[in-house]
Design an enzyme around this catalytic site. Structure first.
Site, PDB file in Angstrom:
ATOM      1  N   LYS A  72      -8.167  -2.056 -16.258  1.00 51.62           N
ATOM      2  CA  LYS A  72      -8.604  -0.744 -15.786  1.00 51.62           C
ATOM      3  C   LYS A  72      -7.659  -0.189 -14.721  1.00 51.62           C
ATOM      4  O   LYS A  72      -6.973  -0.934 -14.036  1.00 51.62           O
ATOM      5  CB  LYS A  72     -10.019  -0.867 -15.192  1.00 51.62           C
ATOM      6  N   SER A  91     -12.077   3.925  -9.785  1.00 49.40           N
ATOM      7  CA  SER A  91     -12.613   3.579 -11.107  1.00 49.40           C
ATOM      8  C   SER A  91     -12.511   2.104 -11.450  1.00 49.40           C
ATOM      9  O   SER A  91     -12.995   1.692 -12.516  1.00 49.40           O
ATOM     10  CB  SER A  91     -11.919   4.413 -12.191  1.00 49.40           C
ATOM     11  N   SER A  93     -12.214   6.435 -19.007  1.00 50.93           N
ATOM     12  CA  SER A  93     -12.680   6.343 -17.617  1.00 50.93           C
ATOM     13  C   SER A  93     -13.748   7.387 -17.314  1.00 50.93           C
ATOM     14  O   SER A  93     -13.790   7.965 -16.221  1.00 50.93           O
ATOM     15  CB  SER A  93     -11.507   6.477 -16.643  1.00 50.93           C
ATOM     16  N   LYS A 149     -15.729   0.512 -12.451  1.00 50.53           N
ATOM     17  CA  LYS A 149     -16.276   0.515 -13.808  1.00 50.53           C
ATOM     18  C   LYS A 149     -16.205  -0.868 -14.464  1.00 50.53           C
ATOM     19  O   LYS A 149     -16.924  -1.132 -15.433  1.00 50.53           O
ATOM     20  CB  LYS A 149     -15.542   1.556 -14.661  1.00 50.53           C
TER      21      LYS A 149
END
Length: 446
Positions: free
Chosen positions: A263, A102, A162, A105
């Site tokens: 993140k 992730s 997320s 992202k």
């Protein structure tokens, strides 16, 4: 005419007053040195990493590399960068391709933010939820099938929860399909100099040919903070409620108040990853870690290495803008000399205790020939430190182009030597004989 090279000061003299600047120390050092060419020999003091860092992590693979020596870490991939200077404080397999999960992202967010800044997308604009987005597995914000969701809520769902489904809704709403949006992601990554990144989707879902490096993760994080400060706050929000479901930010460093973004991520192949940034005083650090065994290990290692980065380095102002560093002889001038000043502040990020390694020197042609205008560049001031990189703080990136992608301005590489212009100060305004002749010819001068 001869080239005038003078070693003004070494670290002990230049930083005698600590890291707040040198003020009168350069003038004192100049007076102590004969005005002739050459540099004095200098032997740097020894330095080593703290024992606590080495003992904190059991040996597992090679240690990370830092300017102050190796540091053990359980993370498989590491890149920790000083935000203002761009120097790397720690790295381990930083250019190796890794499954980013992730952390992907962040790249998706950069493209979305570019669209917002260029006016091609609005925060209050609603985008439709397709069946593909609704069916997407993994972490979700639970978008409702067949309905529309505001862009701002999708951004919050993507960055706080997320949500893979939020990414697909944004991708399809911007480019028509996720595949076309991914092409835009790859194009943007190339423009930002992310040479070890390639994306196959907008979410970080495991896929052949989908990878990033730890250095590229730190690069996109740095650009998110620098290029889109108006949207960076989304990374620091601690929770978000959508569709009657409340979820917390998965970045434990944000939850604990130790970082203000960015993140986390996890896949079986890549392990547990974290990208975090923290501002303490006037220093910001960006940290990219991946390949840890659990979320607890990720939280502990992230907190430990972030503390290490702040504890072991400091920002030192070596010379300040406008500071007089020499009196340059002038030929055919009414005044015999012109004050020589530094064109801008000179700062370096140094490991604690490395002030003795700093050397400062000036280099210009002597004597100067009148007329000499205030602000005229007449030479260079060079700051050198043995064994540690230094870099000029990069200029802000230009505004995004019509496509919503902010082109990256060329960034100066890290180096052991930093050179800045020397200018004639406006401390004297007397016209010598040569200056008066030039003035009558319309050239002006001092």
């Amino acid at each position: 005419m001869q080239t005038r090279r003078i070693l003004l000061a070494s670290g002990a003299a230049a930083l005698a007053g600590g890291v707040s600047g040198v003020s009168g120390n350069l003038e004192a050092a100049l007076a102590a040195h004969p005005r002739r060419g050459g540099h004095a020999a200098h032997k740097p003091a020894a330095s080593k990493a703290g024992d606590d860092d080495a003992a904190a992590v059991a040996a597992g693979g090679p240690p990370a590399t830092t300017p102050i020596g190796p540091v053990d870490t359980v993370a498989r991939w590491v890149c920790i960068v000083d935000f203002n200077s761009g120097i790397v404080l720690m790295e381990k397999a930083a250019d190796e391709r890794m499954p980013p999960s992730s952390l992907t992202k962040m790249m998706t967010a950069y493209v979305v933010f570019g669209m917002l800044q260029s006016g091609r997308l609005k925060l209050d604009q609603s985008l439709p939820v397709s069946e593909r987005a609704w069916r997407m597995q993994g972490s979700k914000m639970f978008v409702p099938l067949g309905e529309s969701v505001a862009v701002e809520e999708l951004i919050q769902g993507m960055l706080i929860q997320s949500g893979n489904d939020a990414c697909i809704v944004l991708a399809e709403g911007i480019s028509g399909s996720e595949e076309q949006f991914v092409a835009l992601m790859n194009d943007t990554a190339a423009k930002l100099g992310m040479t070890n990144s390639h994306f196959m989707n907008s979410t970080g879902w495991p896929a052949e040919g989908h990878y990033m490096s730890a250095r590229d993760v730190s690069t996109i994080a740095t650009h998110l903070i620098r290029d889109f400060p108006q949207y960076y706050h989304y990374f620091s929000e601690k929770d978000f409620k959508f569709n009657k479901i409340s979820q917390g930010n998965r970045n434990v460093l944000v939850d604990k108040g130790l970082a203000d973004g960015l993140k986390t991520g996890h896949t079986d192949a890549g392990g547990f990853g974290l990208c975090a940034s923290s501002l303490r005083g006037d220093r910001r650090v960006v940290m990219a870690l991946n390949g840890m065994a659990s979320s607890n290990e990720r939280a502990h290692e992230g907190e430990r290495l972030l503390s290490w980065a702040f504890a072991n380095f400091e920002t030192a102002t070596i010379v300040r803008k406008g500071q007089i560093v020499d009196q340059a002889p002038v030929w055919m001038g009414e005044a015999r000399t012109v004050p020589v000043a530094v064109a801008r502040d000179v700062t370096m990020v140094l490991p604690h205790g490395w002030q003795s390694r700093v050397q400062v020197g000036v280099d210009y042609s002597s004597p100067l020939i009148a007329p000499v205008a205030a602000g005229q560049e007449i030479g260079r001031l060079t700051v050198t430190i043995a064994g540690a990189p230094a870099a000029v703080p990069p200029a802000p990136s230009p505004a995004p182009a019509a496509g919503g992608v902010a082109p990256i301005a060329p960034q100066p590489p890290a180096a052991t030597s930093l050179s800045v212009p020397l200018i004639a100060s406006d401390g004297t305004r007397k016209l010598g004989f040569g200056g008066r002749v030039a003035y009558r010819l319309g050239l002006g001068g001092h």
